[in-house]
Design an enzyme around this catalytic site. Structure first.
Site, mmCIF file in Angstrom:
data_model
loop_
_atom_site.group_PDB
_atom_site.id
_atom_site.type_symbol
_atom_site.label_atom_id
_atom_site.label_comp_id
_atom_site.label_asym_id
_atom_site.label_seq_id
_atom_site.Cartn_x
_atom_site.Cartn_y
_atom_site.Cartn_z
ATOM 1 N N LYS A 17 -33.412 -25.731 44.126
ATOM 2 C CA LYS A 17 -33.121 -24.341 43.775
ATOM 3 C C LYS A 17 -31.902 -24.304 42.873
ATOM 4 O O LYS A 17 -30.964 -25.101 43.034
ATOM 5 C CB LYS A 17 -32.830 -23.522 45.039
ATOM 6 C CG LYS A 17 -33.158 -22.049 44.891
ATOM 7 C CD LYS A 17 -34.670 -21.829 44.921
ATOM 8 C CE LYS A 17 -34.996 -20.347 44.883
ATOM 9 N NZ LYS A 17 -36.459 -20.140 44.993
ATOM 10 N N GLY A 67 -40.076 -3.906 51.079
ATOM 11 C CA GLY A 67 -39.896 -4.407 49.710
ATOM 12 C C GLY A 67 -41.179 -4.254 48.927
ATOM 13 O O GLY A 67 -42.215 -4.834 49.285
ATOM 14 N N GLY A 102 -41.699 -4.822 45.480
ATOM 15 C CA GLY A 102 -41.658 -5.420 44.156
ATOM 16 C C GLY A 102 -43.044 -5.924 43.781
ATOM 17 O O GLY A 102 -44.051 -5.480 44.349
ATOM 18 N N VAL A 137 -44.637 -8.719 44.399
ATOM 19 C CA VAL A 137 -45.383 -9.319 45.506
ATOM 20 C C VAL A 137 -45.748 -8.256 46.540
ATOM 21 O O VAL A 137 -46.888 -8.165 46.987
ATOM 22 C CB VAL A 137 -44.569 -10.446 46.169
ATOM 23 C CG1 VAL A 137 -45.299 -10.982 47.394
ATOM 24 C CG2 VAL A 137 -44.333 -11.575 45.174
#
Length: 314
Positions: free
Chosen positions: A55, A150, A152, A154
């Site tokens: 990452k 959430g 967004g 996805v």
């Protein structure tokens, strides 16, 4: 950049997105990178994909006038690994940013014919539906209530698939435009802060991680948790806490592995049929983890970690 190796031979690259956030401290950024890279390694292991986990994080979101310079600098950093590290979209880094960086480095991923966010949502849907079968005894989602935290890219796609399968979907996001788009699809909009304790069958965390903590786990009323957010468990013991409460938790690094599958498709040259098959097959991986948990008498989270550790071992 944080690296948490899975492939000890170095034959395959390490992969993981690049997150751009206004971290309070360097230590916070490093901690996030380490947690996320370990999660990527576990994700590679439980899906059977041979990559290492990694990452990258950027400390702070640049002003628009400085964004191109930051992206060029980041591309140079990625290029320095000579292909041993591949990265792409994550929180704060858009597909447009990735395309910009591709002009300076060939090692950007997630720009294939299937968007990683779309395949991530499909993987969450597949594992969520299988979890409902395990915990609620239902083969379909008709009449099943799902709270999506959430909305967004996805979260919206997941909500759409859930609605198409007959589920009642409640959801919320801090972004007003996302709420309006979801409402137009048939999502019942609620305050995202209340979703953790909402009386629903399934909780789907699809925003940032750390939502299942010692001060929130007791408030959860859902019987299944399956979502796309990384690091949903603030601490490892939360997996056992959920198990003790009879809550079926789908390990986040399994549920959201569709994005990794999209990257693998691009790196290894697979076709779209392979990618869709792999995303749907995450539900079968969940069955394997559940069988292990049952045989050992441990939580699903513990069984998943054990499986990932076994596969990470050289």
């Amino acid at each position: 950049m944080a690296l948490h190796r899975f492939d000890p031979t170095g034959t395959y690259p390490s992969v993981g997105g690049c997150r751009m956030r206004d971290y309070a401290t360097t230590e916070e950024a490093l901690g996030d990178a380490l947690r996320l890279s370990r999660g990527m390694s576990s994700k590679c292991a439980v899906t059977g994909l041979p990559f290492g986990g990694a990452k990258a994080v950027v400390l702070g979101v640049p002003e628009p006038s400085a964004r191109r310079a930051v992206l060029d600098s980041l591309a140079g950093f990625v290029n320095g690994f000579g292909g041993r590290f591949r990265t792409g979209v994550d929180v704060g880094l858009s597909a447009c940013d990735v395309e910009t960086m591709r002009t300076a480095t060939p090692w950007m991923v997630g720009t294939g014919p299937i968007r990683p966010d779309a395949l991530t949502a499909d993987g969450v849907f597949a594992t969520l539906k299988r979890a409902v079968r395990h915990r609620l005894g239902r083969d379909g989602l008709t009449g099943t209530s799902v709270g999506v935290q959430g909305l967004g890219k996805v979260g919206l796609r997941l909500a759409q698939r859930l609605l198409q399968d007959g589920a009642r979907v409640l959801g919320g996001d801090v972004d007003r435009a996302a709420n309006e788009e979801a409402a137009g699809m048939g999502v019942e909009i609620v305050d995202p802060a209340t979703l953790i304790g909402l009386d629903v069958d399934v909780l789907a965390p699809c925003a940032l991680g750390g939502v299942i903590r010692s001060d929130t786990v007791g408030a959860i009323r859902a019987r299944v948790i399956a979502g796309s957010a990384n690091n949903q468990l603030a601490t490892a013991d939360m997996g056992n806490a959920l198990h003790e409460r009879g809550i079926f938790y789908v390990p986040d690094y399994l549920a959201n592995a569709g994005g990794l599958i999209a990257v693998a498709m691009q790196i290894e040259g697979h076709d779209e049929a392979w990618a869709h098959s792999q995303a749907a097959g995450l539900a079968d991986r969940l069955d394997e983890i559940v069988a292990t948990a049952d045989s050992l008498g441990v939580s699903i989270a513990t069984a998943a970690e054990q499986l990932a550790a076994d596969r990470r071992a050289p």
